[in-house]
Design a protein around this motif. Structure first.
Motif, PDB file in Angstrom:
ATOM      1  N   LYS A 122      -3.412   4.863  -1.875  1.00  0.00           N
ATOM      2  CA  LYS A 122      -3.135   3.743  -2.767  1.00  0.00           C
ATOM      3  C   LYS A 122      -4.438   3.248  -3.383  1.00  0.00           C
ATOM      4  CE  LYS A 122       1.234   1.880  -2.699  1.00  0.00           C
ATOM      5  NZ  LYS A 122       1.914   1.149  -3.785  1.00  0.00           N
ATOM      6  N   VAL A 123      -4.426   3.092  -4.700  1.00  0.00           N
ATOM      7  CA  VAL A 123      -5.611   2.572  -5.376  1.00  0.00           C
ATOM      8  C   VAL A 123      -5.345   1.230  -6.047  1.00  0.00           C
ATOM      9  CG1 VAL A 123      -6.654   4.830  -5.733  1.00  0.00           C
ATOM     10  CG2 VAL A 123      -5.047   3.932  -7.435  1.00  0.00           C
ATOM     11  N   LYS A 124      -4.071   0.869  -6.215  1.00  0.00           N
ATOM     12  CA  LYS A 124      -3.727  -0.439  -6.772  1.00  0.00           C
ATOM     13  C   LYS A 124      -2.263  -0.732  -6.458  1.00  0.00           C
ATOM     14  CE  LYS A 124      -2.412   1.206 -11.389  1.00  0.00           C
ATOM     15  NZ  LYS A 124      -2.625   1.051 -12.848  1.00  0.00           N
ATOM     16  N   ASP A 125      -1.843  -1.966  -6.704  1.00  0.00           N
ATOM     17  CA  ASP A 125      -0.454  -2.389  -6.477  1.00  0.00           C
ATOM     18  C   ASP A 125       0.016  -2.002  -5.077  1.00  0.00           C
ATOM     19  OD1 ASP A 125      -0.419  -3.289  -9.089  1.00  0.00           O
ATOM     20  OD2 ASP A 125       0.421  -1.425  -9.865  1.00  0.00           O
ATOM     21  N   HIS A 126      -0.731  -2.419  -4.084  1.00  0.00           N
ATOM     22  CA  HIS A 126      -0.458  -1.992  -2.721  1.00  0.00           C
ATOM     23  C   HIS A 126       0.896  -2.468  -2.192  1.00  0.00           C
ATOM     24  CE1 HIS A 126      -4.478  -0.315  -1.926  1.00  0.00           C
ATOM     25  NE2 HIS A 126      -4.885  -1.235  -2.791  1.00  0.00           N
ATOM     26  N   HIS A 127       1.475  -3.462  -2.808  1.00  0.00           N
ATOM     27  CA  HIS A 127       2.744  -4.001  -2.303  1.00  0.00           C
ATOM     28  C   HIS A 127       3.950  -3.331  -2.955  1.00  0.00           C
ATOM     29  CE1 HIS A 127       0.644  -7.107  -0.110  1.00  0.00           C
ATOM     30  NE2 HIS A 127      -0.017  -7.453  -1.208  1.00  0.00           N
ATOM     31  N   ASN A 128       3.730  -2.519  -3.962  1.00  0.00           N
ATOM     32  CA  ASN A 128       4.836  -1.843  -4.636  1.00  0.00           C
ATOM     33  C   ASN A 128       5.111  -0.496  -3.980  1.00  0.00           C
ATOM     34  OD1 ASN A 128       5.056  -3.930  -6.466  1.00  0.00           O
ATOM     35  ND2 ASN A 128       3.703  -2.954  -7.975  1.00  0.00           N
ATOM     36  N   LYS A 129       6.359  -0.134  -3.986  1.00  0.00           N
ATOM     37  CA  LYS A 129       6.748   1.158  -3.431  1.00  0.00           C
ATOM     38  C   LYS A 129       6.520   2.244  -4.477  1.00  0.00           C
ATOM     39  CE  LYS A 129      10.609   3.616  -1.282  1.00  0.00           C
ATOM     40  NZ  LYS A 129      12.042   3.539  -0.877  1.00  0.00           N
ATOM     41  N   CYS A 130       5.840   3.315  -4.071  1.00  0.00           N
ATOM     42  CA  CYS A 130       5.572   4.406  -5.011  1.00  0.00           C
ATOM     43  C   CYS A 130       6.555   5.554  -4.779  1.00  0.00           C
ATOM     44  CB  CYS A 130       4.126   4.891  -4.878  1.00  0.00           C
ATOM     45  SG  CYS A 130       3.655   5.332  -3.205  1.00  0.00           S
ATOM     46  N   THR A 131       6.573   6.478  -5.730  1.00  0.00           N
ATOM     47  CA  THR A 131       7.547   7.561  -5.691  1.00  0.00           C
ATOM     48  C   THR A 131       6.851   8.895  -5.853  1.00  0.00           C
ATOM     49  OG1 THR A 131       7.881   7.434  -8.080  1.00  0.00           O
ATOM     50  CG2 THR A 131       9.327   6.092  -6.701  1.00  0.00           C
ATOM     51  N   HIS A 132       7.569   9.961  -5.487  1.00  0.00           N
ATOM     52  CA  HIS A 132       7.075  11.305  -5.757  1.00  0.00           C
ATOM     53  C   HIS A 132       7.673  11.793  -7.063  1.00  0.00           C
ATOM     54  CE1 HIS A 132      10.874  11.943  -3.650  1.00  0.00           C
ATOM     55  NE2 HIS A 132      10.938  13.119  -4.229  1.00  0.00           N
ATOM     56  N   PHE A 133       7.159  12.883  -7.549  1.00  0.00           N
ATOM     57  CA  PHE A 133       7.508  13.357  -8.878  1.00  0.00           C
ATOM     58  C   PHE A 133       8.143  14.734  -8.807  1.00  0.00           C
ATOM     59  CE2 PHE A 133       6.064  15.963 -12.546  1.00  0.00           C
ATOM     60  CZ  PHE A 133       6.835  15.358 -13.519  1.00  0.00           C
TER      61      PHE A 133
END
Length: 284
Positions: A122-133
């Motif tokens: 994680k490099v930013k927006d640590h509280h948001n859930k990220c997704t795979h592509f």
């Protein structure tokens, strides 16, 4: 040492196709590509690249955004295969979020399957859930239970398929043949060649079982990778009318040879030599 094939493990669903990425896959994970998030938040990527040698895969991380892993490879030219049919692959997989970057890739190519562990941070927006592509051209081979007809023969006989309606082309082939059906070609000497993609199956676990009417083939990847859903099982056959040099010569009178490498089974059916002239004119 004799090999034992447990056919009870091969599901049979009349009139249905297990996976649209291969007419011969009867069990196991579907699709040309699989991506899933692991417990440590890294990504597992499995890509089928049948025919590509274990040491011929290339990959790199996008140096600008560090979001994608690009991969490519080329299969080897084999006997009985036209040069224009030799496949070259190219594709990508990675992150669909704007908050992470790829920090490393652990890649391994074996038996025509590329498996990668993609690490990210994680490099930013640590509280948001990220997704795979998942690339938009990855295909639809996750479809289950394609219903075609009540005719069960199509599960074995490649001639009964309507390719446009049922099977998908490999989405990462950029040169060469894109279909995954057995390639059939007759050479000038009357020999019949065909190959079958069985990605992930090693040569020791592919079997060819000829009889009077068919050449059956079977493959199972018994060494399941730790992040794969399960093994994959392939089963199919080619009818004698397709591979015999003449309808009057029994199939088992032909010379049937096969070899397997990099997730591809290659079979050659050669006609028997012409009968010798045994007329001896002996003079007394």
């Amino acid at each position: 040492m004799a090999s034992f094939i447990d056919m009870s493990r091969v599901p049979f669903i009349p009139g249905r196709l297990h996976a649209t990425n291969s007419p011969y896959q009867r069990y196991g994970p579907k699709g040309f590509m699989e991506i899933k998030v692991l417990g440590n938040d890294s990504l597992y990527v499995r890509v089928d690249l049948p025919g590509v040698p274990d040491d011929a895969i290339r990959y790199r991380v996008d140096a600008v955004r560090q979001k994608l892993v690009f991969f490519s490879g080329e299969e080897t030219l084999r006997d009985g295969v036209k040069a224009e049919d030799v496949r070259e692959y190219s594709g990508s997989a990675g992150l669909g979020c704007d908050c992470c970057e790829i920090t490393g890739v652990d890649a391994k190519m074996k038996d025509g399957v590329l498996r990668m562990i993609v690490s990210r941070v994680k490099v930013k927006d640590h509280h948001n859930k990220c997704t795979h592509f998942v690339p938009p051209n990855a295909g639809k081979s996750g479809r289950y239970g394609y219903q075609r007809s009540s005719d069960e023969r199509y599960l074995y006989d490649v001639r009964s398929f309507n390719i446009e309606d049922i099977l998908e082309d490999h989405p990462f082939v950029v040169k060469g043949r894109k279909d995954v059906l057995a390639r059939q070609r007759r050479t000038s000497d009357g020999s019949f060649h065909f190959s079958v993609d069985m990605p992930g199956v090693c040569s020791d676990d592919m079997f060819v079982l000829p009889n009077e009417n068919q050449i059956k083939f079977y493959g199972e990847n018994k060494e399941v990778y730790e992040h794969d859903e399960s093994c994959r099982i392939f089963l199919g056959a080619v009818d004698k009318t397709s591979c015999c040099s003449s309808y009057g010569i029994p199939l088992l009178s032909h010379d049937i040879a096969w070899d397997a490498e990099f997730g591809v089974l290659n079979i050659r059916v050669s006609p028997p030599p012409p009968p010798r002239n045994n007329n001896n004119n002996n003079t007394q």
